[in-house]
Scaffold this motif. Sequence first.
Motif, PDB file in Angstrom:
ATOM      1  N   ILE A 280       2.232  12.639  -6.525  1.00  0.00           N
ATOM      2  CA  ILE A 280       3.599  12.194  -6.272  1.00  0.00           C
ATOM      3  C   ILE A 280       3.698  10.703  -6.588  1.00  0.00           C
ATOM      4  CG2 ILE A 280       5.328  11.809  -4.447  1.00  0.00           C
ATOM      5  CD1 ILE A 280       4.977  14.793  -5.113  1.00  0.00           C
ATOM      6  N   VAL A 281       4.730  10.307  -7.309  1.00  0.00           N
ATOM      7  CA  VAL A 281       4.896   8.890  -7.619  1.00  0.00           C
ATOM      8  C   VAL A 281       5.311   8.139  -6.343  1.00  0.00           C
ATOM      9  CG1 VAL A 281       6.093   7.196  -9.061  1.00  0.00           C
ATOM     10  CG2 VAL A 281       5.461   9.433 -10.026  1.00  0.00           C
ATOM     11  N   ILE A 282       6.404   8.576  -5.706  1.00  0.00           N
ATOM     12  CA  ILE A 282       6.900   7.896  -4.501  1.00  0.00           C
ATOM     13  C   ILE A 282       7.084   8.916  -3.378  1.00  0.00           C
ATOM     14  CG2 ILE A 282       8.742   6.472  -3.514  1.00  0.00           C
ATOM     15  CD1 ILE A 282       9.415   5.574  -6.418  1.00  0.00           C
ATOM     16  N   GLU A 283       6.300   8.762  -2.339  1.00  0.00           N
ATOM     17  CA  GLU A 283       6.413   9.649  -1.172  1.00  0.00           C
ATOM     18  C   GLU A 283       7.210   8.956  -0.081  1.00  0.00           C
ATOM     19  OE1 GLU A 283       2.679  11.173   0.480  1.00  0.00           O
ATOM     20  OE2 GLU A 283       3.512  10.890   2.492  1.00  0.00           O
ATOM     21  N   LYS A 284       8.210   9.662   0.452  1.00  0.00           N
ATOM     22  CA  LYS A 284       8.923   9.145   1.615  1.00  0.00           C
ATOM     23  C   LYS A 284       8.280   9.816   2.828  1.00  0.00           C
ATOM     24  CE  LYS A 284      12.923  10.236   0.000  1.00  0.00           C
ATOM     25  NZ  LYS A 284      14.371  10.443  -0.029  1.00  0.00           N
TER      26      LYS A 284
ATOM     27  N   GLY B   1      -2.144  24.133   2.324  1.00  0.00           N
ATOM     28  CA  GLY B   1      -3.512  23.936   1.835  1.00  0.00           C
ATOM     29  C   GLY B   1      -3.592  23.039   0.616  1.00  0.00           C
ATOM     30  N   MET B   2      -2.523  22.305   0.331  1.00  0.00           N
ATOM     31  CA  MET B   2      -2.489  21.483  -0.884  1.00  0.00           C
ATOM     32  C   MET B   2      -3.062  20.085  -0.649  1.00  0.00           C
ATOM     33  SD  MET B   2      -1.246  23.288  -3.238  1.00  0.00           S
ATOM     34  CE  MET B   2      -1.108  25.042  -2.925  1.00  0.00           C
ATOM     35  N   ARG B   3      -3.699  19.543  -1.688  1.00  0.00           N
ATOM     36  CA  ARG B   3      -4.137  18.141  -1.680  1.00  0.00           C
ATOM     37  C   ARG B   3      -3.004  17.312  -2.281  1.00  0.00           C
ATOM     38  NH1 ARG B   3      -8.754  15.724  -5.640  1.00  0.00           N
ATOM     39  NH2 ARG B   3      -8.589  13.549  -4.990  1.00  0.00           N
ATOM     40  N   VAL B   4      -2.474  16.376  -1.509  1.00  0.00           N
ATOM     41  CA  VAL B   4      -1.339  15.566  -1.967  1.00  0.00           C
ATOM     42  C   VAL B   4      -1.790  14.119  -2.157  1.00  0.00           C
ATOM     43  CG1 VAL B   4       1.012  14.775  -1.440  1.00  0.00           C
ATOM     44  CG2 VAL B   4       0.255  17.039  -0.655  1.00  0.00           C
ATOM     45  N   VAL B   5      -1.588  13.591  -3.365  1.00  0.00           N
ATOM     46  CA  VAL B   5      -1.936  12.191  -3.651  1.00  0.00           C
ATOM     47  C   VAL B   5      -0.661  11.468  -4.074  1.00  0.00           C
ATOM     48  CG1 VAL B   5      -3.227  10.660  -5.184  1.00  0.00           C
ATOM     49  CG2 VAL B   5      -4.292  12.770  -4.347  1.00  0.00           C
ATOM     50  N   SER B   6      -0.269  10.448  -3.298  1.00  0.00           N
ATOM     51  CA  SER B   6       0.951   9.698  -3.605  1.00  0.00           C
ATOM     52  C   SER B   6       0.591   8.267  -3.953  1.00  0.00           C
ATOM     53  CB  SER B   6       1.888   9.699  -2.392  1.00  0.00           C
ATOM     54  OG  SER B   6       2.152  11.021  -1.996  1.00  0.00           O
ATOM     55  N   LEU B   7       1.238   7.711  -4.976  1.00  0.00           N
ATOM     56  CA  LEU B   7       0.874   6.367  -5.433  1.00  0.00           C
ATOM     57  C   LEU B   7       1.615   5.270  -4.684  1.00  0.00           C
ATOM     58  CD1 LEU B   7       0.393   6.913  -9.249  1.00  0.00           C
ATOM     59  CD2 LEU B   7      -1.176   7.291  -7.353  1.00  0.00           C
ATOM     60  N   ALA B   8       2.737   5.621  -4.066  1.00  0.00           N
ATOM     61  CA  ALA B   8       3.410   4.686  -3.156  1.00  0.00           C
ATOM     62  C   ALA B   8       3.921   5.512  -1.990  1.00  0.00           C
ATOM     63  CB  ALA B   8       4.573   3.977  -3.851  1.00  0.00           C
ATOM     64  N   ARG B   9       3.622   5.060  -0.785  1.00  0.00           N
ATOM     65  CA  ARG B   9       4.068   5.806   0.411  1.00  0.00           C
ATOM     66  C   ARG B   9       5.007   4.928   1.217  1.00  0.00           C
ATOM     67  NH1 ARG B   9      -0.534   8.632   3.674  1.00  0.00           N
ATOM     68  NH2 ARG B   9       1.300   9.735   4.428  1.00  0.00           N
TER      69      ARG B   9
ATOM     70  N   GLU C  52       9.866  -0.186   3.702  1.00  0.00           N
ATOM     71  CA  GLU C  52       8.612  -0.511   4.412  1.00  0.00           C
ATOM     72  C   GLU C  52       7.540   0.462   3.923  1.00  0.00           C
ATOM     73  OE1 GLU C  52       7.401  -0.088   8.890  1.00  0.00           O
ATOM     74  OE2 GLU C  52       9.344  -1.122   8.690  1.00  0.00           O
ATOM     75  N   PHE C  53       6.404  -0.081   3.491  1.00  0.00           N
ATOM     76  CA  PHE C  53       5.355   0.763   2.910  1.00  0.00           C
ATOM     77  C   PHE C  53       4.284   1.111   3.929  1.00  0.00           C
ATOM     78  CE2 PHE C  53       7.285  -1.307  -0.690  1.00  0.00           C
ATOM     79  CZ  PHE C  53       7.342  -0.306  -1.640  1.00  0.00           C
ATOM     80  N   PHE C  54       3.648   2.258   3.706  1.00  0.00           N
ATOM     81  CA  PHE C  54       2.450   2.661   4.437  1.00  0.00           C
ATOM     82  C   PHE C  54       1.261   1.968   3.792  1.00  0.00           C
ATOM     83  CE2 PHE C  54       1.573   5.867   7.508  1.00  0.00           C
ATOM     84  CZ  PHE C  54       2.756   6.565   7.688  1.00  0.00           C
ATOM     85  N   GLU C  55       0.240   1.691   4.540  1.00  0.00           N
ATOM     86  CA  GLU C  55      -1.004   1.165   3.952  1.00  0.00           C
ATOM     87  C   GLU C  55      -1.795   2.331   3.354  1.00  0.00           C
ATOM     88  OE1 GLU C  55      -1.569  -2.078   3.713  1.00  0.00           O
ATOM     89  OE2 GLU C  55       0.409  -2.218   4.623  1.00  0.00           O
TER      90      GLU C  55
END
Length: 193
Positions: free
Chosen positions: A152-156, A169-177, A187-190
Amino acid sequence: MEELVQRIKEDGRVLGEGVLKVDSFVTHQVDPNLMEAIGYRFAEVFAEVGITKVVTIEASGIAPALFAAKKLDVPMIFARKAKSLTMDEELLTASVYSFTKQVTSQISISRKFLSSEDKVLIIDDFLANGQAAKGLVELCQQAGAQVDGIGIVIEKSFQDGRDLLEEMGMRVVSLARIASLKNGEVEFFEGDA
Ligand code: 5GP
């Protein structure tokens, strides 16, 4: 991904209702250098998985998905939101409720492009409530293909999408959270990928 986070800080605009507008570099005008860096980052993260297809949904998922597919040296398939007259083959279909458009639509991919031999990386521009990504997972599952990750490019992160996909059961990788869009502030997540 620092470059993406910086760009969101500079050019993202918070609309009401928890929506982030990024139309100057992702969803309307597209920054090819940033999309390339994003696509290559996904390719790097999923390099060891043996991905055979990258699957996304039109329109804004296409740019990052294409660069990821190029780096992984596999085809990219985008699910269509409207049935085209030229799609005369058997279709995989799923219903997706759109967070931004607030309507349910059918998405589809021609069955011939996915099979039980495939290991799929799903990519999309935004993750909100997870309905678009879930619909893409369903299309893959109908074909018997295995989904090995969701990029995911941008996760809210204040919405339910990640929980829904992880429960599947999915592996989710987001580049900005994004932790919050309250008061017009992003406000971003670390700990971004
Ligand atoms: P979901 O299906 O996860 O609820 O929403 C994801 C889809 O909705 C994405 O494909 C994206 O097109 C759209 N979307 C969700 N939230 C936003 C947002 O804050 N900004 C923009 N531009 N699109 C969004």
